[in-house]
Design an enzyme around this catalytic site. Structure first.
Site, PDB file in Angstrom:
ATOM      1  CB  CYS A 108      -0.941   0.023   1.197  1.00  0.00           C
ATOM      2  SG  CYS A 108      -2.158  -1.291   1.138  1.00  0.00           S
ATOM      3  CG  HIS A 243      -2.946   3.797   2.600  1.00  0.00           C
ATOM      4  ND1 HIS A 243      -3.461   3.548   1.343  1.00  0.00           N
ATOM      5  CD2 HIS A 243      -3.012   2.622   3.279  1.00  0.00           C
ATOM      6  CE1 HIS A 243      -3.812   2.275   1.274  1.00  0.00           C
ATOM      7  NE2 HIS A 243      -3.564   1.697   2.434  1.00  0.00           N
ATOM      8  CG  ASN A 273      -6.661  -0.143   1.443  1.00  0.00           C
ATOM      9  OD1 ASN A 273      -5.943   0.224   0.511  1.00  0.00           O
ATOM     10  ND2 ASN A 273      -6.182  -0.657   2.566  1.00  0.00           N
TER      11      ASN A 273
END
Ligand code: UT7
Length: 318
Positions: A108, A243, A273
């Site tokens: 990520c 994020h 996400n």
């Protein structure tokens, strides 16, 4: 290094929390209050690599360039259906870009890892124009019967063109720590006759609370360190692009910093996400909504499986 072009692409299919609760023991109420997510985009008919190509094409056009001016392609992805060729090679062939191409696995935080690599190429003058694509196909690696993970993720691709037209990146830092078994996905062992213990592939599994605590701690440490490295006060940052993993993590960080909500834009409610695509996707949305002005200071921060994390401070001059 300067961000000279940006673009993104998401699948057509919207999957709402209500749709998930039709086949999982979950609810819109649980997902919304625990994560902030209302819906996500999931690949159905499109091909993952087409999303990456579309995002790349848009970023090159936005930079006012043509594919033949790209000198390096770096693609951050953990979930390409192709082990080989790399996703970067597929984009290269599709857009006829005459440059070397490689993938990078930074989970990520992949966008930050790829930015750091690109910065090194540009500073060493090995390349002047770099295409960076962050694309992830999380719907392919989650277990759609596991309500603890599959509700959290979505698919997306976003790309930037980086050039040596300016010196906009004030600081970039990366960090890696032990992950243990907190967050992992695994390929099968294959059918080698030389391996006695065969193992099946493992879909993404996560110890949510451990990852949550780690995410908060690493974000706090990385943000404070990158502000120091850049020599800038937190109040001078116009936009924090964090994020998009959980709105509670974003809110926690914002409250710890004591800064107003309008500096912490988010789109997790619409995309979930999207792993390494998360920050450039948000950046692309803000840019096209006219919210990023020349001279604005941006702070980016991400964390993910590895554990990897990173942060950077840059001046927006597109
Ligand atoms: O980008 C990669 C990095 N990943 C992350 O940053 C994720 C970090 N972690 C998180 O965001 C949160 O830990 C989660 C959103 C994953 C989970 O939220 P939580 O508040 O930590 O919930 P929990 O894991 O403590 O679970 C609470 C309860 C459990 O039930 P019991 O044991 O209390 O009866 C879970 O089984 O919620 C249950 N649960 C669900 N219920 C309805 C877990 N998932 C769901 C679900 N729907 N989808």
């Amino acid at each position: 290094m300067r961000i000279s072009g940006i673009g993104s692409a998401v699948p057509r299919q919207i999957v709402t929390n209500e749709m998930l609760s039709s086949f999982l023991d979950t609810s819109d109420e649980w997902i919304t209050t625990r994560t902030g997510i209302k819906q996500r985009r999931v690949i159905t008919e499109e091909k993952f690599e087409q999303l990456a190509v579309e995002a790349a094409r848009k970023a090159i056009a936005d930079a006012g360039l043509t594919p033949d001016s790209i000198e390096l392609i770096v693609c951050s992805t953990t979930t390409s259906p192709f082990i080989t060729p790399s996703l970067a090679c597929i984009v290269r062939e599709s857009l006829q870009i005459p440059s070397p191409a490689m993938d990078l696995n930074g989970a990520c935080a992949g966008f930050l890892y790829a930015l750091d690599a690109a910065d090194a190429y540009i500073k060493s003058k090995k390349a002047k124009t770099i295409l960076l694509i962050s694309a992830d196909n999380m719907s392919r690696i989650v277990d759609w019967t596991d309500r603890r993970t599959c509700v959290l993720f979505g698919d997306a691709a976003a790309a930037v063109v980086l050039t040596d037209a300016g010196d906009d990146f004030r600081a970039i830092l990366l960090r890696t720590e032990d992950n243990g078994t907190c967050l992992l996905a695994k390929n099968s062992s294959g059918n080698s006759p030389f391996i006695k213990e065969k193992t099946e592939p493992i879909a993404l599994q996560m110890e949510g609370q451990k990852v949550f605590k780690h995410a908060v701690a690493s974000a706090q440490a990385d943000i404070s360190k990158v502000l120091k490295l850049a020599g800038i006060a937190k109040e001078k940052i116009n936009h924090f692009l964090l994020h998009q993993a959980n709105i509670r993590i974003i809110d926690f960080i914002r409250k710890t910093l004591g800064l107003p909500e309008n500096k912490f834009n988010h789109n997790i409610e619409r995309y979930g996400n999207t792993s390494s695509a998360s920050i450039p996707l948000l950046m692309d949305e803000l840019y096209h909504a006219g919210q990023l002005r020349r001279g604005d200071m941006l702070l980016l921060n991400a964390f993910g499986a590895g554990f990897v994390s990173g942060a950077c401070v840059l001046e927006w001059n597109k």
